[in-house]
Design a protein around this motif. Structure first.
Motif, PDB file in Angstrom:
ATOM      1  N   LEU A  67     -12.630  -2.381  -3.028  1.00 15.76           N
ATOM      2  CA  LEU A  67     -11.907  -1.685  -1.976  1.00 15.76           C
ATOM      3  C   LEU A  67     -12.858  -1.280  -0.856  1.00 15.76           C
ATOM      4  N   SER A  68     -12.346  -1.322   0.365  1.00 14.07           N
ATOM      5  CA  SER A  68     -13.147  -0.810   1.474  1.00 14.07           C
ATOM      6  C   SER A  68     -13.188   0.710   1.373  1.00 14.07           C
ATOM      7  N   LEU A  69     -14.112   1.325   2.105  1.00 13.66           N
ATOM      8  CA  LEU A  69     -14.230   2.780   2.059  1.00 13.66           C
ATOM      9  C   LEU A  69     -12.939   3.441   2.515  1.00 13.66           C
ATOM     10  N   SER A  70     -12.330   2.926   3.575  1.00 14.04           N
ATOM     11  CA  SER A  70     -11.089   3.519   4.078  1.00 14.04           C
ATOM     12  C   SER A  70      -9.948   3.340   3.084  1.00 14.04           C
ATOM     13  N   GLU A  71      -9.879   2.180   2.425  1.00 11.38           N
ATOM     14  CA  GLU A  71      -8.840   1.947   1.418  1.00 11.38           C
ATOM     15  C   GLU A  71      -9.002   2.891   0.242  1.00 11.38           C
ATOM     16  N   TYR A  72     -10.244   3.008  -0.232  1.00  5.68           N
ATOM     17  CA  TYR A  72     -10.504   3.874  -1.378  1.00  5.68           C
ATOM     18  C   TYR A  72     -10.157   5.329  -1.056  1.00  5.68           C
TER      19      TYR A  72
END
Length: 301
Positions: free
Chosen positions: A45-50
């Protein structure tokens, strides 16, 4: 930051939330099907998704409704926009749609004027507009709500489902809007049907109910749309009094708590006429859910 995978989220949040809910939240954020989430637990996951998934799972762990997280809820096979200003559609309300369609069809009514009182997200009025179009019935549809925020959502949904031009929206406390009242007195409104899913949960059980695990999500729904005094019938009793002022034959369909069917019938027989036949339609659980009755040549009480 150490890279986080879907499995990281699942390991963290399935201890506090239902696994299905977590999988759906992950799928929603990464814009994939739930099947992808299940099949690819090592997906990074990307940081924003996580961060977003973590925030939403935290809200869900506090019983925040999934419908508000996703911003939509299905009703009668269609998706509707919902938010904190509107109740979340319940499957029980679908019974109201089928009963009204059946009533219009059996009576072979024309020039039908339907008023959806307390429209909320607009699911009843919009669904009726879509379904009535299939049976070629001449109709007028009105939708009212005391909440301007709810009316805004209803209008968005009407535009989404391409029926905005067929529904007249009124900011109104029940039927108290003068423009609406005048419209109902017009000769063009011949067969008037009132449909209402008003607050009907007895306010005296509010504290006890909200303490129950499976009812805590109610704290996030608009309280004005849930609770009513007088055994939960205060709003309906006020509406019944207002419908009698129309001076026309009208048929009403109200969604109720099954325990209110006897009380509502008694109120109608006492305050309108003991000769009125009140029919209670049962939901899939075989419980009284929709009350139907017709007032012919009503008089003031």
């Amino acid at each position: 930051m150490t890279k986080k995978s879907i499995q990281t989220i699942l390991s963290t949040w399935t201890k506090k939330c239902d696994v299905l809910d977590v999988e759906m939240i992950v799928a929603y954020v990464i814009q994939k099907d739930r099947s992808f989430v299940i099949a690819h637990p090592q997906h990074i996951l990307s940081l924003s998704e996580y961060t977003k998934i973590d925030t939403l799972c935290k809200k869900r762990s506090l019983h925040y409704p999934l419908a508000y997280i996703f911003g939509t809820k299905e009703f009668y096979g269609r998706d509707f926009i919902v938010n904190k200003h509107t109740l979340i559609p319940r499957p029980e309300t679908e019974l109201m749609i089928s009963q009204i369609i059946s009533f219009i069809t059996k009576k072979q009514l024309t020039n039908v004027c339907i008023v959806d009182i307390g429209t909320g997200s607009g699911i009843i009025a919009i669904t009726l507009a879509k379904e009535l179009a299939k049976i070629n019935v001449d109709y007028q549809l009105c939708a009212t709500d005391i909440s301007p925020e709810a009316l805004s959502v209803a209008k968005q949904n009407a535009k989404k489902h391409n029926v905005y031009d067929t529904i007249s929206f009124y900011h109104s406390d029940l039927l108290q809007n003068n423009s609406l009242h005048n419209k109902l007195q017009d000769a063009s409104c011949k067969n008037i049907i009132f449909v209402a899913n008003l607050p009907y949960v007895d306010v005296t059980i509010k504290s006890k109910l909200l303490k129950q695990h499976n009812s805590r999500a109610l704290t996030f729904e608009p309280q004005i749309a849930l609770w009513s005094p007088n055994n939960g019938l205060d709003h309906y009793e006020k509406l019944i009094k207002q419908t009698q002022d129309i001076k026309k034959t009208t048929t009403s369909f109200y969604e109720i708590d099954p325990q209110q069917s006897i009380l509502l019938t008694k109120y109608i027989h006492t305050n309108i006429s003991p000769d009125i036949q009140v029919t209670h339609h049962k939901d899939l659980a075989k419980k009284d859910r929709v009350s139907e009755w017709t007032i012919t040549n009503p008089k003031n009480t």
